[in-house]
Design a protein around this motif. Structure first.
Motif, PDB file in Angstrom:
ATOM      1  N   ILE A   5     -19.151  68.330  13.519  1.00  0.00           N
ATOM      2  CA  ILE A   5     -17.834  68.882  13.198  1.00  0.00           C
ATOM      3  C   ILE A   5     -17.515  68.551  11.749  1.00  0.00           C
ATOM      4  O   ILE A   5     -17.436  67.382  11.363  1.00  0.00           O
ATOM      5  N   GLU A   6     -17.353  69.578  10.937  1.00  0.00           N
ATOM      6  CA  GLU A   6     -16.925  69.392   9.551  1.00  0.00           C
ATOM      7  C   GLU A   6     -15.426  69.649   9.506  1.00  0.00           C
ATOM      8  O   GLU A   6     -14.970  70.764   9.769  1.00  0.00           O
ATOM      9  N   MET A   7     -14.677  68.616   9.197  1.00  0.00           N
ATOM     10  CA  MET A   7     -13.229  68.755   9.070  1.00  0.00           C
ATOM     11  C   MET A   7     -12.894  68.990   7.603  1.00  0.00           C
ATOM     12  O   MET A   7     -13.071  68.115   6.757  1.00  0.00           O
ATOM     13  N   VAL A   8     -12.444  70.195   7.307  1.00  0.00           N
ATOM     14  CA  VAL A   8     -12.063  70.565   5.947  1.00  0.00           C
ATOM     15  C   VAL A   8     -10.571  70.286   5.805  1.00  0.00           C
ATOM     16  O   VAL A   8      -9.756  70.821   6.563  1.00  0.00           O
ATOM     17  N   SER A   9     -10.214  69.429   4.853  1.00  0.00           N
ATOM     18  CA  SER A   9      -8.806  69.030   4.760  1.00  0.00           C
ATOM     19  C   SER A   9      -8.469  68.532   3.360  1.00  0.00           C
ATOM     20  O   SER A   9      -9.359  68.240   2.560  1.00  0.00           O
ATOM     21  N   ASP A  10      -7.165  68.431   3.119  1.00  0.00           N
ATOM     22  CA  ASP A  10      -6.686  67.885   1.848  1.00  0.00           C
ATOM     23  C   ASP A  10      -5.868  66.634   2.143  1.00  0.00           C
ATOM     24  O   ASP A  10      -5.167  66.558   3.155  1.00  0.00           O
ATOM     25  N   ALA A 188     -17.756  73.841  13.613  1.00  0.00           N
ATOM     26  CA  ALA A 188     -18.739  73.201  14.491  1.00  0.00           C
ATOM     27  C   ALA A 188     -20.108  73.833  14.291  1.00  0.00           C
ATOM     28  O   ALA A 188     -20.291  75.030  14.524  1.00  0.00           O
ATOM     29  N   ASN A 189     -21.058  72.999  13.835  1.00  0.00           N
ATOM     30  CA  ASN A 189     -22.446  73.441  13.648  1.00  0.00           C
ATOM     31  C   ASN A 189     -22.568  74.714  12.814  1.00  0.00           C
ATOM     32  O   ASN A 189     -23.481  75.514  13.008  1.00  0.00           O
ATOM     33  N   ARG A 190     -21.624  74.915  11.904  1.00  0.00           N
ATOM     34  CA  ARG A 190     -21.605  76.089  11.030  1.00  0.00           C
ATOM     35  C   ARG A 190     -21.602  77.402  11.819  1.00  0.00           C
ATOM     36  O   ARG A 190     -22.002  78.446  11.303  1.00  0.00           O
ATOM     37  N   GLN A 191     -21.114  77.346  13.076  1.00  0.00           N
ATOM     38  CA  GLN A 191     -21.068  78.532  13.925  1.00  0.00           C
ATOM     39  C   GLN A 191     -19.658  78.920  14.345  1.00  0.00           C
ATOM     40  O   GLN A 191     -19.321  80.101  14.396  1.00  0.00           O
ATOM     41  N   ALA A 204     -10.921  69.534  22.208  1.00  0.00           N
ATOM     42  CA  ALA A 204     -11.993  69.097  23.116  1.00  0.00           C
ATOM     43  C   ALA A 204     -12.708  70.312  23.697  1.00  0.00           C
ATOM     44  O   ALA A 204     -13.941  70.332  23.831  1.00  0.00           O
ATOM     45  N   LYS A 205     -11.952  71.372  24.041  1.00  0.00           N
ATOM     46  CA  LYS A 205     -12.559  72.617  24.538  1.00  0.00           C
ATOM     47  C   LYS A 205     -13.418  73.254  23.449  1.00  0.00           C
ATOM     48  O   LYS A 205     -14.496  73.800  23.736  1.00  0.00           O
ATOM     49  N   PHE A 206     -12.943  73.175  22.217  1.00  0.00           N
ATOM     50  CA  PHE A 206     -13.696  73.687  21.063  1.00  0.00           C
ATOM     51  C   PHE A 206     -15.038  72.953  20.938  1.00  0.00           C
ATOM     52  O   PHE A 206     -16.090  73.577  20.739  1.00  0.00           O
ATOM     53  N   ILE A 207     -15.004  71.639  21.091  1.00  0.00           N
ATOM     54  CA  ILE A 207     -16.230  70.839  21.013  1.00  0.00           C
ATOM     55  C   ILE A 207     -17.184  71.214  22.146  1.00  0.00           C
ATOM     56  O   ILE A 207     -18.397  71.405  21.925  1.00  0.00           O
ATOM     57  N   ARG A 208     -16.671  71.320  23.354  1.00  0.00           N
ATOM     58  CA  ARG A 208     -17.524  71.655  24.502  1.00  0.00           C
ATOM     59  C   ARG A 208     -18.130  73.048  24.362  1.00  0.00           C
ATOM     60  O   ARG A 208     -19.281  73.281  24.734  1.00  0.00           O
ATOM     61  N   HIS A 209     -17.344  73.980  23.806  1.00  0.00           N
ATOM     62  CA  HIS A 209     -17.873  75.324  23.572  1.00  0.00           C
ATOM     63  C   HIS A 209     -19.050  75.264  22.602  1.00  0.00           C
ATOM     64  O   HIS A 209     -20.097  75.895  22.830  1.00  0.00           O
ATOM     65  N   ALA A 210     -18.878  74.511  21.520  1.00  0.00           N
ATOM     66  CA  ALA A 210     -19.957  74.391  20.531  1.00  0.00           C
ATOM     67  C   ALA A 210     -21.185  73.723  21.128  1.00  0.00           C
ATOM     68  O   ALA A 210     -22.324  74.059  20.775  1.00  0.00           O
ATOM     69  N   THR A 212     -22.459  74.072  23.939  1.00  0.00           N
ATOM     70  CA  THR A 212     -23.244  74.955  24.806  1.00  0.00           C
ATOM     71  C   THR A 212     -24.046  75.972  24.012  1.00  0.00           C
ATOM     72  O   THR A 212     -24.733  76.821  24.593  1.00  0.00           O
ATOM     73  N   HIS A 213     -23.979  75.922  22.682  1.00  0.00           N
ATOM     74  CA  HIS A 213     -24.700  76.870  21.834  1.00  0.00           C
ATOM     75  C   HIS A 213     -25.624  76.139  20.884  1.00  0.00           C
ATOM     76  O   HIS A 213     -25.220  75.163  20.245  1.00  0.00           O
ATOM     77  N   GLU A 214     -26.837  76.622  20.794  1.00  0.00           N
ATOM     78  CA  GLU A 214     -27.787  76.046  19.847  1.00  0.00           C
ATOM     79  C   GLU A 214     -27.315  76.352  18.432  1.00  0.00           C
ATOM     80  O   GLU A 214     -26.979  77.502  18.122  1.00  0.00           O
ATOM     81  N   PRO A 215     -27.275  75.344  17.562  1.00  0.00           N
ATOM     82  CA  PRO A 215     -26.814  75.585  16.179  1.00  0.00           C
ATOM     83  C   PRO A 215     -27.795  76.413  15.386  1.00  0.00           C
ATOM     84  O   PRO A 215     -29.011  76.250  15.502  1.00  0.00           O
ATOM     85  N   GLU A 216     -27.248  77.342  14.585  1.00  0.00           N
ATOM     86  CA  GLU A 216     -28.085  78.145  13.693  1.00  0.00           C
ATOM     87  C   GLU A 216     -28.421  77.359  12.425  1.00  0.00           C
ATOM     88  O   GLU A 216     -29.427  77.592  11.793  1.00  0.00           O
ATOM     89  N   GLU A 217     -27.538  76.424  12.089  1.00  0.00           N
ATOM     90  CA  GLU A 217     -27.711  75.639  10.857  1.00  0.00           C
ATOM     91  C   GLU A 217     -27.142  74.261  11.082  1.00  0.00           C
ATOM     92  O   GLU A 217     -26.074  74.113  11.668  1.00  0.00           O
ATOM     93  N   ARG A 218     -27.873  73.247  10.665  1.00  0.00           N
ATOM     94  CA  ARG A 218     -27.358  71.876  10.784  1.00  0.00           C
ATOM     95  C   ARG A 218     -26.853  71.418   9.422  1.00  0.00           C
ATOM     96  O   ARG A 218     -27.645  71.260   8.480  1.00  0.00           O
TER      97      ARG A 218
END
Length: 221
Positions: A5-10, A188-191, A204-210, A212-218
């Motif tokens: 998870i990349e958190m983009v923030s200021d 999440a996982n650049r996807q 948490a649902k966002f994390i669980r969704h990610a 279940t999918h193989e990342p295209e890019e790490r």
């Protein structure tokens, strides 16, 4: 599978402090998922000069109309209320300077390299939104570095140079090019992406969704 998870923030974004607490809460709600949280830089207003500007004047220009002032007041109260739920003690009245956050992002980058990224973010948010400190000031940043067990002399020396200026700027530009226009944004996982300080349950649902999918890019750490 690891979910990055990349958190983009200021660091001058009050919703981002709330968002940090909530994504950490989401991670706690998904103990069966291996989550790596990485903090990425974003500048809401890169035009703020290096020395910062008067906070009240800045806010007056941003929310000058009566309608704008009412909206800003409602947003501030919402943040205070949400903050109480998350244990965040916002003290907006203490803020006197609207700093340029670029060097604070450099500090987070260095801290993250020492596995102190979360501690750096937390200390910087607290310094600005609770203590009213100018987190664009190098002396303040060096003091915060000491609070999170970084070598203060090294940090002071780095801040006096252009160390990682290009890297931080390139990172921030990358996420703008990826379409990030507001923060906090979680990728999440650049996807998959989620924007805004959503509740921990939704994240948490966002994390669980990610998961279940193989990342295209790490993403690199």
């Amino acid at each position: 599978m690891t979910v990055v998870i990349e958190m983009v923030s200021d660091l001058v974004c009050p919703w981002c402090w709330l968002g940090k607490r909530r994504i950490e809460g989401a991670i706690a709600l998904t103990p069966d998922v291996d989550v790596q949280l990485i903090f990425r830089p974003y500048e809401l207003d890169p035009s703020v000069p290096a020395g910062g500007v008067d906070y009240k004047e800045y806010m007056r220009e941003k929310f000058g109309s009566d309608e704008g002032k009412e909206r800003a007041s409602a947003m501030r109260q919402a943040l205070i209320d949400y903050g109480q739920e998350e244990g965040i003690p916002y003290q907006f009245d203490k803020i006197t300077r609207r700093p340029n956050s670029f060097d604070a992002h450099r500090l987070v980058r260095w801290a993250q390299g020492q596995e102190q990224g979360s501690a750096a973010k937390e200390a910087l948010f607290k310094a600005f939104f609770h203590d009213g400190r100018d987190i664009g000031d190098h002396e303040v940043l060096v003091d915060i570095a000491g609070q999170i067990a970084l070598d203060q002399k090294i940090v002071a020396d780095l801040l006096a140079t252009d160390a990682d200026v290009e890297n931080v700027r390139n990172e921030a530009n990358l996420f703008r090019q990826m379409g990030v226009t507001g923060v906090p944004t979680y990728i999440a996982n650049r996807q998959f992406a989620a924007q805004g300080a959503e509740t921990s349950e939704k994240l948490a649902k966002f994390i669980r969704h990610a998961a279940t999918h193989e990342p295209e890019e790490r993403p690199a750490g």
